[in-house]
Design an enzyme around this catalytic site. Structure first.
Site, PDB file in Angstrom:
ATOM      1  N   GLN A 102       0.804  -1.216   0.000  1.00 23.49           N
ATOM      2  CA  GLN A 102       0.000   0.000   0.000  1.00 23.49           C
ATOM      3  C   GLN A 102       0.836   1.265   0.000  1.00 23.49           C
ATOM      4  O   GLN A 102       2.008   1.268   0.379  1.00 23.49           O
ATOM      5  CB  GLN A 102      -0.939   0.001   1.197  1.00 23.49           C
ATOM      6  CG  GLN A 102      -0.255  -0.141   2.545  1.00 23.49           C
ATOM      7  CD  GLN A 102      -1.267  -0.340   3.666  1.00 23.49           C
ATOM      8  OE1 GLN A 102      -1.626   0.598   4.356  1.00 23.49           O
ATOM      9  NE2 GLN A 102      -1.722  -1.587   3.844  1.00 23.49           N
ATOM     10  N   HIS A 104       0.085   5.676   0.753  1.00 21.03           N
ATOM     11  CA  HIS A 104      -0.859   6.702   1.201  1.00 21.03           C
ATOM     12  C   HIS A 104      -0.605   8.006   0.438  1.00 21.03           C
ATOM     13  O   HIS A 104       0.555   8.357   0.190  1.00 21.03           O
ATOM     14  CB  HIS A 104      -0.726   6.937   2.703  1.00 21.03           C
ATOM     15  CG  HIS A 104      -0.880   5.688   3.513  1.00 21.03           C
ATOM     16  ND1 HIS A 104      -1.977   4.867   3.397  1.00 21.03           N
ATOM     17  CD2 HIS A 104      -0.076   5.111   4.433  1.00 21.03           C
ATOM     18  CE1 HIS A 104      -1.840   3.843   4.225  1.00 21.03           C
ATOM     19  NE2 HIS A 104      -0.699   3.959   4.852  1.00 21.03           N
ATOM     20  N   GLU A 139       2.271   7.950   8.930  1.00 22.14           N
ATOM     21  CA  GLU A 139       2.054   7.105  10.107  1.00 22.14           C
ATOM     22  C   GLU A 139       3.376   6.658  10.706  1.00 22.14           C
ATOM     23  O   GLU A 139       4.389   6.567  10.013  1.00 22.14           O
ATOM     24  CB  GLU A 139       1.186   5.893   9.737  1.00 22.14           C
ATOM     25  CG  GLU A 139       1.753   5.030   8.628  1.00 22.14           C
ATOM     26  CD  GLU A 139       0.758   4.018   8.064  1.00 22.14           C
ATOM     27  OE1 GLU A 139      -0.460   4.216   8.211  1.00 22.14           O
ATOM     28  OE2 GLU A 139       1.205   3.036   7.458  1.00 22.14           O
ATOM     29  N   HIS A 268       4.666   0.260   1.261  1.00 19.16           N
ATOM     30  CA  HIS A 268       4.996  -0.537   2.442  1.00 19.16           C
ATOM     31  C   HIS A 268       3.938  -1.609   2.673  1.00 19.16           C
ATOM     32  O   HIS A 268       2.864  -1.586   2.070  1.00 19.16           O
ATOM     33  CB  HIS A 268       5.125   0.350   3.683  1.00 19.16           C
ATOM     34  CG  HIS A 268       3.859   1.083   4.033  1.00 19.16           C
ATOM     35  ND1 HIS A 268       3.479   2.237   3.405  1.00 19.16           N
ATOM     36  CD2 HIS A 268       2.872   0.823   4.933  1.00 19.16           C
ATOM     37  CE1 HIS A 268       2.333   2.679   3.901  1.00 19.16           C
ATOM     38  NE2 HIS A 268       1.937   1.818   4.819  1.00 19.16           N
ATOM     39  N   ARG A 287      -3.933   0.414  -2.815  1.00 20.25           N
ATOM     40  CA  ARG A 287      -3.372  -0.930  -2.673  1.00 20.25           C
ATOM     41  C   ARG A 287      -2.780  -1.457  -3.978  1.00 20.25           C
ATOM     42  O   ARG A 287      -3.280  -1.159  -5.058  1.00 20.25           O
ATOM     43  CB  ARG A 287      -4.444  -1.893  -2.151  1.00 20.25           C
ATOM     44  CG  ARG A 287      -4.972  -1.515  -0.772  1.00 20.25           C
ATOM     45  CD  ARG A 287      -6.060  -2.460  -0.302  1.00 20.25           C
ATOM     46  NE  ARG A 287      -6.557  -2.059   1.017  1.00 20.25           N
ATOM     47  CZ  ARG A 287      -7.529  -1.185   1.208  1.00 20.25           C
ATOM     48  NH1 ARG A 287      -8.144  -0.644   0.158  1.00 20.25           N
ATOM     49  NH2 ARG A 287      -7.895  -0.846   2.427  1.00 20.25           N
TER      50      ARG A 287
END
Length: 407
Positions: A102, A104, A139, A268, A287
């Site tokens: 995935q 972001h 994140e 990642h 994804r």
């Protein structure tokens, strides 16, 4: 609220039952029985899809509604003016099966993608939707157990070595040599499925017997590629193109207490273990494989950073107040760990809204110990609240705290 009144509450998060999750770790942490249903994530925050519930004498209330009742007082003026919401989502993860490859999006691209899908009339809960909100999703994860993950493209020399040493990838080496990361990844991600099957079948035939005989190390991409195939019920008919990513990305091994930061655009995937995860308040995921969920290859390619990544393991900066802070470039959040020995006390005045969860030990929190921060318990603390945490048992207390890095 704020400095004029108390804003400290017991908080109850929401368990997310994703298929890749383990069955025991999160229920055991929370003091609940295992149900036979996977417990993948425990969410603590105010995201609209699963807001936490806070306990109040006058009746329970979801955290999102509480914040909306007096946002500037509860979040603090600086947080409210900058973010107009609680800017983070705090989680505990139990990764039993590897997560999807995935990426972001950045904040600006998330805003555009969210607006575009809204205009197209795609329902917010549609399984084929890419953008669940208009926010970016940097994140940070802190390992609670030995933890394996994929993180960014291998440095050039290492990727060249992989392409040359894996016989089934021999014809990919010239693509990378001549045209680089983007061309290589675009090539394998856009291959017709029958070509993916044909290309990967020889690799699978070679590595799966080694995996079943326990002859592969977890630092070898063949281990994770074989596991992905063995655990995929569809692999007899359709080999997952995510297997290429396992070979192209860095495999990181992180010890408990160490952290990894994932910025926008860095591809990642989590492979195995338990962690604390803190991210911007978003659920946007693009994804690229190893998942039955929606995959959008053009959108993934559009937002991936095609550059070598030299993995960096983050260790915390320990302060004089028993708090170890994990520094990152994210403006939305900061995570820290508080460890207290029996009889020790942590004192603090919040500079932003905080959420704390105890991973180990017995503790009380609040102005006079009115809240529980024993193992599995969480609390929400609003802006400008002076409080203390006391270790009340015979075991070391370990608490993780989410806050906002505002001066």
């Amino acid at each position: 609220m704020g400095s004029t009144g108390s804003c400290m509450y017991q908080l109850n998060g929401k368990i997310q039952h994703y298929a890749w999750g383990g069955f025991e770790y999160i229920p055991a942490l929370l003091g609940q029985p295992a149900t036979g249903e996977p417990a993948a994530e425990y969410w603590m925050g105010a995201h609209r899809s699963a807001p936490s519930v806070i306990e109040r004498p006058q009746g329970n209330m979801d955290l999102k509604s509480l914040i909306e009742s007096a946002p500037e007082n509860i979040l603090g003026k600086a947080t409210w003016e900058k973010f107009a919401e609680l800017p983070y989502l705090f989680k505990i993860l139990d990764v039993k099966e590897m997560l999807s490859i995935q990426v972001h999006p950045t904040k600006s691209e998330a805003e555009k993608g969210f607006a575009r899908e809204n205009e197209a009339g795609i329902p917010l809960d549609a399984p084929y939707r890419n953008y669940k909100d208009a926010n970016h999703k940097p994140e940070i994860m802190v390992a609670l157990s030995p933890f394996y993950l994929l993180h960014g493209f291998l440095p050039e020399a290492k990727l060249k070595s992989v392409l040359q040493s894996v016989p089934e990838f021999a014809d990919l080496s010239p693509v990378f040599e001549k045209e680089g990361y983007y061309a290589l990844y675009k090539h394998v991600m856009e291959l017709p499925q029958d070509s993916v099957n044909k290309k990967l079948q020889a690799l699978v035939d070679r590595i799966v017997p080694l995996y079943k005989d326990n002859k592969l190390d977890k630092k070898d991409p063949a281990f994770w590629a074989a596991r992905a195939v063995v655990n995929d019920p569809q692999s007899k008919d359709r080999l997952d193109r995510g297997i290429f990513s396992i070979y192209f990305f860095n495999i990181m091994f992180v010890q408990p207490g160490q952290a990894v930061f994932q910025d926008a655009g860095i591809p990642h995937a989590y492979l195995e273990g338990q962690n604390v995860e803190l991210m911007a308040n978003s659920d946007n995921v693009l994804r690229g494989g190893l998942t039955p969920k929606h995959i959008d290859v053009p959108e993934l390619l559009k937002h991936t950073r095609f550059e070598p990544v030299h993995p960096e393991v983050l260790n915390p900066v320990v302060t004089a107040t028993k708090e170890a802070i994990y520094e990152s470039p994210a403006p939305d959040f900061v995570v820290s760990r508080i460890e207290l020995q029996p009889g020790e006390t942590y004192k603090h005045t919040s500079t932003a809204a905080e959420i704390l969860i105890s991973i180990q030990g017995q503790a009380s929190a609040g102005k006079a110990g009115e809240l529980s921060l024993s193992k599995g318990h969480s609390v929400f603390i609003g802006f400008d609240q002076s409080y203390k945490i006391d270790c009340t048992g015979a075991e070391t207390v370990i608490i993780y705290k989410a806050s906002v890095p505002l001066v």
